[in-house]
Design a protein around this motif. Structure first.
Motif, PDB file in Angstrom:
ATOM      1  N   PRO A 145      55.038  18.114  45.891  1.00 53.20           N
ATOM      2  CA  PRO A 145      56.121  18.851  45.237  1.00 53.20           C
ATOM      3  C   PRO A 145      56.188  18.674  43.716  1.00 53.20           C
ATOM      4  O   PRO A 145      56.848  19.457  43.041  1.00 53.20           O
ATOM      5  N   VAL A 146      55.501  17.672  43.173  1.00 61.42           N
ATOM      6  CA  VAL A 146      55.649  17.375  41.740  1.00 61.42           C
ATOM      7  C   VAL A 146      55.293  18.574  40.861  1.00 61.42           C
ATOM      8  O   VAL A 146      56.075  18.940  39.977  1.00 61.42           O
ATOM      9  N   PRO A 147      54.136  19.233  41.038  1.00 60.17           N
ATOM     10  CA  PRO A 147      53.852  20.378  40.177  1.00 60.17           C
ATOM     11  C   PRO A 147      54.867  21.507  40.330  1.00 60.17           C
ATOM     12  O   PRO A 147      55.195  22.191  39.353  1.00 60.17           O
ATOM     13  N   TRP A 148      55.372  21.695  41.534  1.00 61.96           N
ATOM     14  CA  TRP A 148      56.362  22.752  41.762  1.00 61.96           C
ATOM     15  C   TRP A 148      57.689  22.432  41.087  1.00 61.96           C
ATOM     16  O   TRP A 148      58.338  23.334  40.531  1.00 61.96           O
ATOM     17  N   LEU A 190      51.636  11.475  36.281  1.00 66.39           N
ATOM     18  CA  LEU A 190      50.771  10.308  36.115  1.00 66.39           C
ATOM     19  C   LEU A 190      50.753   9.478  37.395  1.00 66.39           C
ATOM     20  O   LEU A 190      49.691   9.053  37.858  1.00 66.39           O
ATOM     21  N   ALA A 191      51.910   9.252  37.986  1.00 69.60           N
ATOM     22  CA  ALA A 191      52.007   8.433  39.198  1.00 69.60           C
ATOM     23  C   ALA A 191      51.247   9.057  40.361  1.00 69.60           C
ATOM     24  O   ALA A 191      50.625   8.351  41.146  1.00 69.60           O
ATOM     25  N   VAL A 192      51.289  10.376  40.465  1.00 68.68           N
ATOM     26  CA  VAL A 192      50.595  11.070  41.549  1.00 68.68           C
ATOM     27  C   VAL A 192      49.083  10.889  41.415  1.00 68.68           C
ATOM     28  O   VAL A 192      48.380  10.761  42.406  1.00 68.68           O
ATOM     29  N   ARG A 193      48.603  10.856  40.177  1.00 65.05           N
ATOM     30  CA  ARG A 193      47.167  10.799  39.954  1.00 65.05           C
ATOM     31  C   ARG A 193      46.616   9.384  39.778  1.00 65.05           C
ATOM     32  O   ARG A 193      45.410   9.188  39.779  1.00 65.05           O
ATOM     33  N   ALA A 194      47.477   8.413  39.668  1.00 66.04           N
ATOM     34  CA  ALA A 194      47.053   7.018  39.468  1.00 66.04           C
ATOM     35  C   ALA A 194      46.755   6.367  40.821  1.00 66.04           C
ATOM     36  O   ALA A 194      47.077   6.907  41.879  1.00 66.04           O
ATOM     37  N   ASP A 195      46.156   5.185  40.754  1.00 68.49           N
ATOM     38  CA  ASP A 195      45.972   4.434  42.000  1.00 68.49           C
ATOM     39  C   ASP A 195      47.348   4.004  42.518  1.00 68.49           C
ATOM     40  O   ASP A 195      48.338   4.085  41.811  1.00 68.49           O
ATOM     41  N   HIS A 196      47.392   3.541  43.752  1.00 70.78           N
ATOM     42  CA  HIS A 196      48.673   3.256  44.405  1.00 70.78           C
ATOM     43  C   HIS A 196      49.506   2.218  43.661  1.00 70.78           C
ATOM     44  O   HIS A 196      50.729   2.362  43.566  1.00 70.78           O
ATOM     45  N   VAL A 197      48.881   1.184  43.140  1.00 67.39           N
ATOM     46  CA  VAL A 197      49.647   0.134  42.456  1.00 67.39           C
ATOM     47  C   VAL A 197      50.204   0.658  41.135  1.00 67.39           C
ATOM     48  O   VAL A 197      51.403   0.544  40.861  1.00 67.39           O
ATOM     49  N   ALA A 198      49.348   1.240  40.310  1.00 69.37           N
ATOM     50  CA  ALA A 198      49.814   1.765  39.017  1.00 69.37           C
ATOM     51  C   ALA A 198      50.848   2.865  39.228  1.00 69.37           C
ATOM     52  O   ALA A 198      51.877   2.908  38.532  1.00 69.37           O
ATOM     53  N   GLY A 199      50.598   3.753  40.192  1.00 67.26           N
ATOM     54  CA  GLY A 199      51.554   4.821  40.473  1.00 67.26           C
ATOM     55  C   GLY A 199      52.901   4.290  40.913  1.00 67.26           C
ATOM     56  O   GLY A 199      53.945   4.767  40.469  1.00 67.26           O
ATOM     57  N   GLY A 200      52.893   3.273  41.769  1.00 65.56           N
ATOM     58  CA  GLY A 200      54.143   2.674  42.223  1.00 65.56           C
ATOM     59  C   GLY A 200      54.915   2.013  41.098  1.00 65.56           C
ATOM     60  O   GLY A 200      56.143   2.127  41.022  1.00 65.56           O
ATOM     61  N   ILE A 201      54.209   1.349  40.211  1.00 69.17           N
ATOM     62  CA  ILE A 201      54.879   0.705  39.071  1.00 69.17           C
ATOM     63  C   ILE A 201      55.473   1.754  38.139  1.00 69.17           C
ATOM     64  O   ILE A 201      56.620   1.617  37.685  1.00 69.17           O
ATOM     65  N   VAL A 202      54.730   2.834  37.882  1.00 68.33           N
ATOM     66  CA  VAL A 202      55.254   3.910  37.034  1.00 68.33           C
ATOM     67  C   VAL A 202      56.517   4.505  37.658  1.00 68.33           C
ATOM     68  O   VAL A 202      57.523   4.713  36.975  1.00 68.33           O
ATOM     69  N   VAL A 203      56.481   4.759  38.952  1.00 66.00           N
ATOM     70  CA  VAL A 203      57.642   5.323  39.646  1.00 66.00           C
ATOM     71  C   VAL A 203      58.830   4.366  39.565  1.00 66.00           C
ATOM     72  O   VAL A 203      59.949   4.782  39.230  1.00 66.00           O
ATOM     73  N   GLY A 204      58.615   3.089  39.871  1.00 61.81           N
ATOM     74  CA  GLY A 204      59.711   2.121  39.834  1.00 61.81           C
ATOM     75  C   GLY A 204      60.358   2.016  38.468  1.00 61.81           C
ATOM     76  O   GLY A 204      61.589   2.071  38.337  1.00 61.81           O
ATOM     77  N   VAL A 205      59.539   1.910  37.431  1.00 55.65           N
ATOM     78  CA  VAL A 205      60.066   1.798  36.062  1.00 55.65           C
ATOM     79  C   VAL A 205      60.804   3.082  35.666  1.00 55.65           C
ATOM     80  O   VAL A 205      61.887   3.035  35.072  1.00 55.65           O
ATOM     81  N   ALA A 206      60.223   4.237  36.000  1.00 56.57           N
ATOM     82  CA  ALA A 206      60.869   5.510  35.659  1.00 56.57           C
ATOM     83  C   ALA A 206      62.221   5.649  36.356  1.00 56.57           C
ATOM     84  O   ALA A 206      63.196   6.117  35.747  1.00 56.57           O
ATOM     85  N   LEU A 207      62.300   5.234  37.602  1.00 54.23           N
ATOM     86  CA  LEU A 207      63.577   5.336  38.318  1.00 54.23           C
ATOM     87  C   LEU A 207      64.623   4.383  37.757  1.00 54.23           C
ATOM     88  O   LEU A 207      65.807   4.743  37.674  1.00 54.23           O
TER      89      LEU A 207
END
Length: 182
Positions: free
Chosen positions: A79-82, A122-139
């Motif tokens: 859903p992110v691009p949409w 960025l989180a969607v395209r990153a590896d699971h760890v980096a993506g999770g950290i980006v999501v957590g910090v952004a939230l």
């Protein structure tokens, strides 16, 4: 003096935030899957600013709730691009409106959506760890945004800001737990 049940009823947005957060986190295999929540958090505020009505925030949340839910279902939908495309449409719509008041609202919410949309992509395209950290910090960052809007009563309904603040903190924490313990 308000009865305890009346006080609890006034906290319905927080209770709903807890419920949605738990339902979201329990569906995660990795933190990057919650990137759509980051994009949705910016979209809801941008929708209210573009339309010029705080009441538009709850219907906008309803749209993103469906998109995020589809993204968490095992059907391969991102859903992110949409959500980002919808945000771009809102910026165009809001910019075309004359007499937007307050004048700072749409540019500020557009900048926030740009940052949150970029973090989600960025989180969607990153590896699971980096993506999770980006999501957590952004939230967590968006939770501060929610607190400010709740305190000032600007842009969105205060009930939405309360709901979203609780949701962001709990999903952000859950994402970091899922990410760092996987």
């Amino acid at each position: 003096m308000a009865r305890p049940s009346e006080k609890l009823l006034r906290r319905w947005p927080a209770a709903l935030g807890v419920l949605v957060a738990v339902g979201t986190v329990l569906r995660l295999d990795h933190g990057g899957q919650a990137a759509s929540v980051v994009a949705a958090s910016g979209f809801v505020y941008l929708a209210a600013a573009a339309i010029g009505r705080p009441g538009a925030s709850w219907p906008a949340f309803g749209v993103t709730f469906v998109l995020v839910g589809l993204g968490l279902a095992p059907i391969g939908f991102d859903p992110v691009p949409w959500i980002c495309l919808g945000a771009l449409s809102l910026v165009v719509f809001g910019s075309a409106r004359t007499g937007l008041r307050p004048a700072w609202s749409l540019p500020l919410q557009s900048a926030a959506m740009l940052a949150l949309g970029a973090a989600a992509l960025l989180a969607v395209r990153a590896d699971h760890v980096a993506g999770g950290i980006v999501v957590g910090v952004a939230l967590f960052g968006h939770a501060a945004w929610d607190w400010w809007h709740h305190r000032t009563g600007r842009v969105v309904e205060q009930s939405l800001a309360e709901f979203c603040g609780v949701l962001d903190v709990l999903v952000g924490a859950g994402v970091l737990v899922v990410t760092l313990t996987a």
